[in-house]
Write a protein that holds these residues in place. Structure first.
Motif, short mmCIF file in Angstrom:
data_model
loop_
_atom_site.label_atom_id
_atom_site.label_comp_id
_atom_site.label_asym_id
_atom_site.label_seq_id
_atom_site.Cartn_x
_atom_site.Cartn_y
_atom_site.Cartn_z
N PRO B 71 0.81 -1.23 0.00
CA PRO B 71 0.00 0.00 0.00
C PRO B 71 0.84 1.28 0.00
CG PRO B 71 -0.72 -1.51 1.75
CD PRO B 71 0.53 -2.08 1.19
N GLN B 72 1.94 1.24 0.74
CA GLN B 72 2.84 2.40 0.78
C GLN B 72 3.39 2.70 -0.60
OE1 GLN B 72 5.66 0.98 3.77
NE2 GLN B 72 5.77 3.11 4.53
N MET B 73 3.84 1.61 -1.24
CA MET B 73 4.50 1.74 -2.54
C MET B 73 3.55 2.30 -3.57
SD MET B 73 7.59 0.10 -3.86
CE MET B 73 8.40 1.12 -5.06
N MET B 74 2.27 1.89 -3.49
CA MET B 74 1.31 2.31 -4.50
C MET B 74 1.03 3.82 -4.42
SD MET B 74 0.88 -0.52 -5.96
CE MET B 74 -0.50 -0.28 -7.06
N ASP B 75 1.37 4.45 -3.30
CA ASP B 75 1.15 5.89 -3.16
C ASP B 75 2.31 6.72 -3.71
OD1 ASP B 75 -1.28 5.66 -2.03
OD2 ASP B 75 -0.54 5.73 0.06
N LEU B 76 3.42 6.02 -4.10
CA LEU B 76 4.61 6.76 -4.52
C LEU B 76 4.65 6.93 -6.04
CD1 LEU B 76 7.22 4.99 -2.21
CD2 LEU B 76 6.18 7.26 -1.87
N SER B 77 5.53 7.83 -6.46
CA SER B 77 5.82 7.95 -7.90
C SER B 77 7.32 7.72 -8.09
CB SER B 77 5.40 9.32 -8.42
OG SER B 77 6.24 10.31 -7.87
N ILE B 78 7.73 7.52 -9.34
CA ILE B 78 9.14 7.18 -9.60
C ILE B 78 10.09 8.22 -9.00
CG2 ILE B 78 10.87 6.73 -11.40
CD1 ILE B 78 8.81 4.49 -11.08
N PRO B 79 9.84 9.55 -9.17
CA PRO B 79 10.78 10.52 -8.59
C PRO B 79 10.96 10.36 -7.08
CG PRO B 79 9.35 11.59 -10.16
CD PRO B 79 8.82 10.20 -10.00
N ASP B 80 9.98 9.74 -6.38
CA ASP B 80 10.12 9.54 -4.93
C ASP B 80 11.14 8.46 -4.61
OD1 ASP B 80 8.07 11.36 -4.49
OD2 ASP B 80 6.51 9.79 -4.58
N ILE B 81 11.38 7.52 -5.53
CA ILE B 81 12.25 6.39 -5.17
C ILE B 81 13.63 6.45 -5.86
CG2 ILE B 81 10.36 4.79 -4.60
CD1 ILE B 81 10.80 3.54 -7.42
N ILE B 82 13.89 7.55 -6.60
CA ILE B 82 15.26 7.66 -7.15
C ILE B 82 16.06 8.61 -6.28
CG2 ILE B 82 14.62 7.10 -9.54
CD1 ILE B 82 14.69 10.03 -10.20
N ASN B 83 17.37 8.49 -6.36
CA ASN B 83 18.26 9.30 -5.53
C ASN B 83 18.14 10.78 -5.93
OD1 ASN B 83 20.25 10.01 -3.73
ND2 ASN B 83 21.93 9.49 -5.13
N GLY B 85 19.04 14.21 -7.25
CA GLY B 85 20.05 14.59 -8.24
C GLY B 85 20.00 13.71 -9.47
N GLU B 86 19.19 12.64 -9.44
CA GLU B 86 19.11 11.74 -10.59
C GLU B 86 17.89 12.04 -11.48
OE1 GLU B 86 22.32 10.00 -10.38
OE2 GLU B 86 21.22 8.15 -10.69
N GLU B 87 17.15 13.14 -11.11
CA GLU B 87 15.89 13.42 -11.82
C GLU B 87 16.11 13.64 -13.32
OE1 GLU B 87 16.95 15.10 -9.15
OE2 GLU B 87 15.50 14.68 -7.55
N ASP B 88 17.22 14.33 -13.65
CA ASP B 88 17.48 14.62 -15.07
C ASP B 88 17.69 13.33 -15.86
OD1 ASP B 88 17.22 17.22 -14.55
OD2 ASP B 88 19.37 17.74 -14.67
N LYS B 89 18.39 12.39 -15.22
CA LYS B 89 18.65 11.10 -15.88
C LYS B 89 17.32 10.41 -16.19
CE LYS B 89 22.90 9.18 -14.12
NZ LYS B 89 23.41 8.24 -13.13
N TYR B 90 16.41 10.47 -15.19
CA TYR B 90 15.11 9.82 -15.34
C TYR B 90 14.30 10.47 -16.45
CZ TYR B 90 10.26 8.62 -14.33
OH TYR B 90 8.96 8.23 -14.45
N SER B 91 14.23 11.83 -16.43
CA SER B 91 13.37 12.47 -17.43
C SER B 91 13.93 12.33 -18.84
CB SER B 91 13.13 13.94 -17.07
OG SER B 91 14.35 14.61 -16.93
#
Lengths: 147, 398
Positions: B71-83, B85-91
């Motif tokens: 249930p916890q996990m289902m409330d999150l989005s990908i940017p919540d679980i990456i380190n 400073g890694e947002e640019d890599k993800y996008s």
């Protein structure tokens, strides 16, 4: 006049070699006066006519050892070849080293000939005999004046 | 009645349709179950998220990897679980995914307990009805990264180790060179004095020296001369070991020409006859080294004969595919087979200096010289039958 000089300048630090070379000159009956200097700095002072060699006789031939105290034969040669007319003096390297690096460097710096000191006295006498014939008798000298 | 019949028919038809629908639904359920079990039991951690990054579904592996409850996990989005400073890599990975439909990228994730781990994500777009979702397979690559880093560390260590050893070797080589230089220059000076002054004694004091005195002085001369040859041979040998050879095409004809010219006095003195079967082929080697090699072979062939025998020497080449064997045959005293290896070692001598003067270095120079040029050397001989020495080299062009 430069061409009146028949002095031979022997730059050699080993006193045994000096004695043996002089003896070989006697054997071949070479009457030219020999001036002996024991290190590279003395050789440069003498050739430049600096104290205590003011008024020294310009040599007709330089016999130059390579491994010398203070300044090496290579350094003397390098200095000599940068002088105005002194640079015309014929220089015969007479040394124990037959290492090609020494030989090549000597020619690069303007040596006229390179002789390796032989161990046997008979061979030294033969060498001096040929040296006399070629460099002291046959060879035509250039004008060298005091600067 | 007609209406009733009609409706009955209708009913049957509808019933049949319902049965088919039920079948379809069953099939759909089965396929859904199949997919779900595949999704849940997959060995890979899988996340399904929408294009904005909101997590729609995850499998057990992914939950285990990140340490979250479902249930916890289902409330999150990908940017919540990456380190951070890694947002640019993800996008930028998502941009590639949009353009090409699939992407593989590396990114650092953050577990629930805050611990980071590097991962390789393989994402693809799934179309469900009219919706597009992203399926991402997440692989923890900590082990691989650690191995890679270890490898880089080892390589750096190895590089610095090799550089250090090279420096040491170069220093040792320099030292050896200056040692050899000092040997050639300084050790020979006392010899000249010994020889020269013993000679002067013999000449200038010949009247006051008796026979024994003269003999002693002559022994000084001879010993000094022998020591000089020894030093020169040793120098030649050490020079051969340390200097860099430049192998190229060499004419054996010109090598032999040089050697025979160099030995012309000795050849005359010994009244030796030398036959070279020209033309000799060109080989791959170093001219100066080959002159040294053949000087030693020729001087041995002239020297090692029975007293009073005139040396007869024949030199010829034998071509063997890509290689050339050059033979030097003499009419000398010969060598017993048990000594054939021994004579190529440094300082090995079979004969006393009284009969055959020498230093025991000549054939060691031959062997070392050939080794440095990628060749070989050997001998075929027996006492009283003369010797056939051979050297083998690559033919020019091979």
């Amino acid at each position: 006049m430069a061409s009146d000089n028949y002095t031979i300048l022997l730059v050699e630090d080993d006193h045994n070699d000096v004695l043996l070379i002089k003896r070989a000159f006697q054997k071949v009956n070479i009457a030219n006066p020999i001036v002996v200097l024991n290190d590279g700095e003395q050789a440069i002072s003498y050739l430049a006519g600096r104290e205590p060699y003011v008024g020294r006789a310009l040599p007709m031939l330089v016999l130059l050892d390579l491994k010398l105290p203070r300044k090496s034969g290579h350094e003397v040669l390098e200095w000599l070849r940068q002088q105005q007319t002194l640079k015309r003096l014929p220089v015969v390297v007479l040394t124990a080293s037959s290492e090609s690096s020494d030989v090549n460097r000597a020619y690069d710096l303007g040596a006229n000939s390179y002789l390796v000191k032989p161990v046997t006295f008979d061979a030294l006498v033969e060498m001096v005999r040929t040296l006399n014939l070629y460099w002291l008798i046959l060879n035509k000298r250039a004008e060298v004046s005091n600067e | 009645m007609k209406d009733e019949e009609k409706s009955k028919e209708q009913l049957l038809k509808e019933l049949a349709e319902l049965r088919w629908l039920d079948e379809d639904l069953k099939k759909l359920r089965q396929s859904e179950d199949k997919f779900r079990s595949f999704f849940q039991n997959s060995n890979d951690a899988i996340v399904i998220h929408d294009l904005k990054g909101n997590i729609l579904d995850v499998n057990e592996k992914l939950l285990a990897l990140f340490g979250y409850e479902r249930p916890q996990m289902m409330d999150l989005s990908i940017p919540d679980i990456i380190n951070i400073g890694e947002e640019d890599k993800y996008s930028s990975a998502m941009n590639v995914l949009n353009d090409e439909g699939a992407v593989i990228f590396e990114i650092d994730f953050k577990k629930k307990n805050g611990i980071l781990f590097p991962a390789e994500v393989s994402s693809g777009i799934l179309t469900i009805g009219s919706d597009k979702v992203v399926q991402g397979i997440v692989r923890n690559i900590s082990e691989r990264k650690r191995a890679e880093e270890e490898l880089i560390k080892y390589r750096k260590h190895l590089e610095s180790f090799v550089a250090q050893r090279t420096d040491q070797l170069e220093a040792a080589n320099k030292e050896l060179e200056s040692f050899a230089y000092s040997v050639s220059h300084d050790l020979r000076a006392p010899l000249r004095a010994m020889e020269g002054f013993a000679n002067a004694l013999l000449e200038d004091y010949r009247d006051s020296l008796d026979a024994t005195g003269k003999d002693y002085a002559m022994r000084v001369v001879a010993a000094a001369q022998h020591m000089d040859t020894l030093i020169q041979d040793l120098l030649a040998y050490s020079r051969l070991s340390r200097s860099a050879l430049k192998p190229g095409a060499v004419s054996l004809d010109s090598v032999l020409g040089d050697v025979i010219h160099q030995f012309s006095t000795d050849i005359q003195k010994a009244d030796a006859q030398i036959r070279v079967e020209r033309p000799l082929p060109d080989v791959m080697g170093d001219h100066a080294t080959l002159v040294q090699v053949f000087s030693n072979l020729l001087s041995n062939a002239i020297k090692f004969v029975e007293p009073g025998v005139k040396p007869r020497i024949r030199i010829w080449a034998e071509e063997m595919n890509s290689r050339v064997r050059l033979w030097v045959e003499d009419t000398g005293i010969g060598i017993a087979p048990q000594y054939h290896d021994r004579i190529f070692r440094i300082f090995e001598r079979l004969q006393g200096v009284e009969n055959y003067p020498g230093t025991g270095i000549g054939l060691a120079i031959v062997k070392k010289g050939l080794e440095r040029m990628g060749g070989r050397s050997g001998v075929d001989s027996a006492p009283g039958r003369g010797s056939k020495f051979w050297v083998e080299l690559r033919m020019k062009g091979f």
